[in-house]
Motif scaffolding. Sequence first.
Motif, PDB file in Angstrom:
ATOM      1  N   SER A 170       0.885  -1.298   0.215  1.00 39.07           N
ATOM      2  CA  SER A 170       0.052   0.112   0.005  1.00 39.07           C
ATOM      3  C   SER A 170       0.782   1.232  -0.016  1.00 39.07           C
ATOM      4  O   SER A 170       1.859   1.188   0.402  1.00 39.07           O
ATOM      5  CB  SER A 170      -1.021   0.091   1.171  1.00 39.07           C
ATOM      6  N   TRP A 171       0.283   2.191  -0.583  1.00 40.72           N
ATOM      7  CA  TRP A 171       0.951   3.719  -0.494  1.00 40.72           C
ATOM      8  C   TRP A 171       1.171   3.923   1.033  1.00 40.72           C
ATOM      9  O   TRP A 171       2.302   4.725   1.493  1.00 40.72           O
ATOM     10  CB  TRP A 171       0.259   4.852  -1.368  1.00 40.72           C
ATOM     11  N   LEU A 172       0.352   3.858   1.724  1.00 40.56           N
ATOM     12  CA  LEU A 172       0.369   4.096   3.211  1.00 40.56           C
ATOM     13  C   LEU A 172       1.667   3.303   3.987  1.00 40.56           C
ATOM     14  O   LEU A 172       2.435   3.883   4.606  1.00 40.56           O
ATOM     15  CB  LEU A 172      -0.644   3.845   4.107  1.00 40.56           C
ATOM     16  N   GLN A 173       1.728   2.034   3.562  1.00 39.66           N
ATOM     17  CA  GLN A 173       3.052   1.383   4.106  1.00 39.66           C
ATOM     18  C   GLN A 173       4.222   1.817   3.638  1.00 39.66           C
ATOM     19  O   GLN A 173       5.436   2.154   4.162  1.00 39.66           O
ATOM     20  CB  GLN A 173       2.772  -0.086   3.518  1.00 39.66           C
ATOM     21  N   LEU A 174       4.377   2.235   2.322  1.00 42.67           N
ATOM     22  CA  LEU A 174       5.630   2.929   1.891  1.00 42.67           C
ATOM     23  C   LEU A 174       5.645   4.235   2.340  1.00 42.67           C
ATOM     24  O   LEU A 174       7.085   4.405   2.911  1.00 42.67           O
ATOM     25  CB  LEU A 174       5.167   3.332   0.193  1.00 42.67           C
ATOM     26  N   MET A 175       4.668   5.158   2.690  1.00 39.11           N
ATOM     27  CA  MET A 175       4.867   6.440   3.467  1.00 39.11           C
ATOM     28  C   MET A 175       5.606   6.002   4.806  1.00 39.11           C
ATOM     29  O   MET A 175       6.302   6.791   5.282  1.00 39.11           O
ATOM     30  CB  MET A 175       3.838   7.050   3.371  1.00 39.11           C
ATOM     31  N   THR A 176       4.925   5.145   5.423  1.00 41.10           N
ATOM     32  CA  THR A 176       5.387   4.729   6.861  1.00 41.10           C
ATOM     33  C   THR A 176       6.650   4.195   6.956  1.00 41.10           C
ATOM     34  O   THR A 176       7.647   4.426   7.741  1.00 41.10           O
ATOM     35  CB  THR A 176       4.361   3.600   7.518  1.00 41.10           C
ATOM     36  N   GLY A 177       7.107   3.558   5.969  1.00 40.52           N
ATOM     37  CA  GLY A 177       8.577   2.707   5.843  1.00 40.52           C
ATOM     38  C   GLY A 177       9.372   3.959   5.651  1.00 40.52           C
ATOM     39  O   GLY A 177      10.519   4.038   6.148  1.00 40.52           O
ATOM     40  N   VAL A 178       9.196   4.858   4.688  1.00 40.41           N
ATOM     41  CA  VAL A 178      10.068   6.066   4.421  1.00 40.41           C
ATOM     42  C   VAL A 178      10.394   6.986   5.557  1.00 40.41           C
ATOM     43  O   VAL A 178      11.270   7.338   5.943  1.00 40.41           O
ATOM     44  CB  VAL A 178       9.332   6.831   3.227  1.00 40.41           C
ATOM     45  N   ALA A 179       9.085   7.344   6.255  1.00 45.94           N
ATOM     46  CA  ALA A 179       9.218   8.184   7.321  1.00 45.94           C
ATOM     47  C   ALA A 179       9.879   7.772   8.528  1.00 45.94           C
ATOM     48  O   ALA A 179      10.386   8.335   9.351  1.00 45.94           O
ATOM     49  CB  ALA A 179       7.717   8.528   7.914  1.00 45.94           C
ATOM     50  N   GLY A 180       9.922   6.144   8.727  1.00 52.00           N
ATOM     51  CA  GLY A 180      10.725   5.646   9.633  1.00 52.00           C
ATOM     52  C   GLY A 180      11.984   5.127   9.178  1.00 52.00           C
ATOM     53  O   GLY A 180      12.606   4.387  10.203  1.00 52.00           O
ATOM     54  N   HIS A 181      12.517   5.484   8.019  1.00 49.78           N
ATOM     55  CA  HIS A 181      13.643   5.391   7.597  1.00 49.78           C
ATOM     56  C   HIS A 181      14.352   3.899   7.575  1.00 49.78           C
ATOM     57  O   HIS A 181      15.273   3.402   7.501  1.00 49.78           O
ATOM     58  CB  HIS A 181      14.755   6.114   8.493  1.00 49.78           C
TER      59      HIS A 181
END
Length: 565
Positions: A170-181
């Motif tokens: 999901s795009w949300l999973q991608l955003m969360t993974g990016v935000a959490g480095h």
Amino acid sequence: MSDPLWREPLPEHDPEMGQAVSPGVRVMLAGMIVIVLVLVAGGTAWWLYAQKPVATGTENRAVAGPCDETLLHVVAAPEIAPAVEEAARSLNPDSGCGPISVTAQEPAVTALAAQQPDVWIPSSSVWLRIALVGGINAYRLEGGPIARSPIVLAAPTAVAAKFAKGDQTSWLQLMTGVAGHQIPAVTMPDPLHSSVGLLAVYAIQAAMVQSTPDAGIAQLRALTLRSRLKDASADPAELLRRVAAQTDADAVANDVGVFPITEQQLTMYQRGGNTVALKGSYPSDGLVEADYPFAISTSTKQGALAERLRAAISVPAITEAGFRAYKMPLSIEVPERSDQVLDPAVQWAQYRALEFQVLLLIDSSGSMNKPATDKTGRTTTKAGLLRQSGLAAAQLFGDETSIGMWTFNTPKPESPPHVEVVPFGPITGRAGGTGRRDALAAAITGYTAPNQAGTPLFQTILDARAAMKPRVKPRANTMIIVLSDGSDAESKYTMPKKTFLTRLAKEGDAQRPVPVIGVGFGPDADMATLNDIAKVTGGKAIAAKDPADLASALAKAFLAAHAPA
């Protein structure tokens, strides 16, 4: 049976700008001007967005065919052009020179061309609607799309495992993974020059809207991903060439990382036997497809020949080229209105990863303990709503932000007007033995207000301005965000409003501006004063009359903090 594709109406007058808008203006995409229909408060307005030229290698390529006997000029997106050329050859004489010529060209280039083709097969129907808004020749659709290809997230296998399960993500999973480095890099195409970028940005925005009932938070989540991109203007085909030239998956992970491409592009890459394997995953919260419409110009005299070409493009040829001949069941529809796609694309393209310096001032006077109801109907307090909404919004400040937090109240006559809860500094740095982002979240989670406490609003703002003014520096936006549910009252620091505004104006510095963004929380908030403060400091006043709307108000404040100057 062909369907007409009608022109979208152009506004004759822009109520926001107070001037006429010419209906003959064309959409300029690849180095000139994009005319974008954007919804703004108070009505619909045209915005002009200037862009730098983007070299594609096909800017000056002629649309007309090389043969004198050419009757039908066809322009197709490069990835589908070979299949179209194959069909054209079946209708042309054996010499290869005949009535149909096919040119491979990116849709953004075709939209700029002075000479429009008889048949246009862009990689998305969106380009047809954009072209119509710009006054380019109208087209009619011959049947449904000749091919489809969903946008997938591609990454080296080890990276894909960080945000995908099997072929689903999901795009949300991608955003969360990016935000959490957790994800080393994300690369995106320019949405104003690439169908993949245009569709991916729309899908991201749609996914973030699904993730929260608040539009402001959704917008911030999308910009959180945007702020962390390694490259925001990559060419999808060039990305695949870069990956194909690599032999080390770790190097690809750090150089390119995760990037959106069409399933067809990924299929062609995988068939190439490249050393670095790429895995594709389908975003379940925003699966969009590149469709390939067969659009015939309403001005061409070769409509019958165009229809013969359409019939000659076979499903086996399309499938062999890596496309789908059918729509995926869970894919979302792209809006008919071009502005609904271009609006997030322009915001995405305009975004600049500037440095921000923000001081949060949170009212912790006794009135924050008054009862309030959240969006679910649950009874809580204003303080409880602040804990819920503030925590969600605070997580969305980009890594380029420096931040601090004060609370202000006077529980005792001798109390100072404010207390520093989180010392100012880079959000990626340390504060009190922990990361500053975590410290900010903990401070909001643990926020409380005593039952009896005054509201030294004016003195706190004056002190905050004095604290932030020395921190003003070039290429950084420095500002104060203040949240209050009442007026300046019931403390020894209380002063007349006129005195406060005079001091605020006198102590301002045009060379070192520190605007104040005031969020009025609840029906008792003094919005008149917050508006006066905004006017004096060049800031903004945002009302959250219903305490349950605090999330939206905070999101607007944070968006203002992230907006380019």
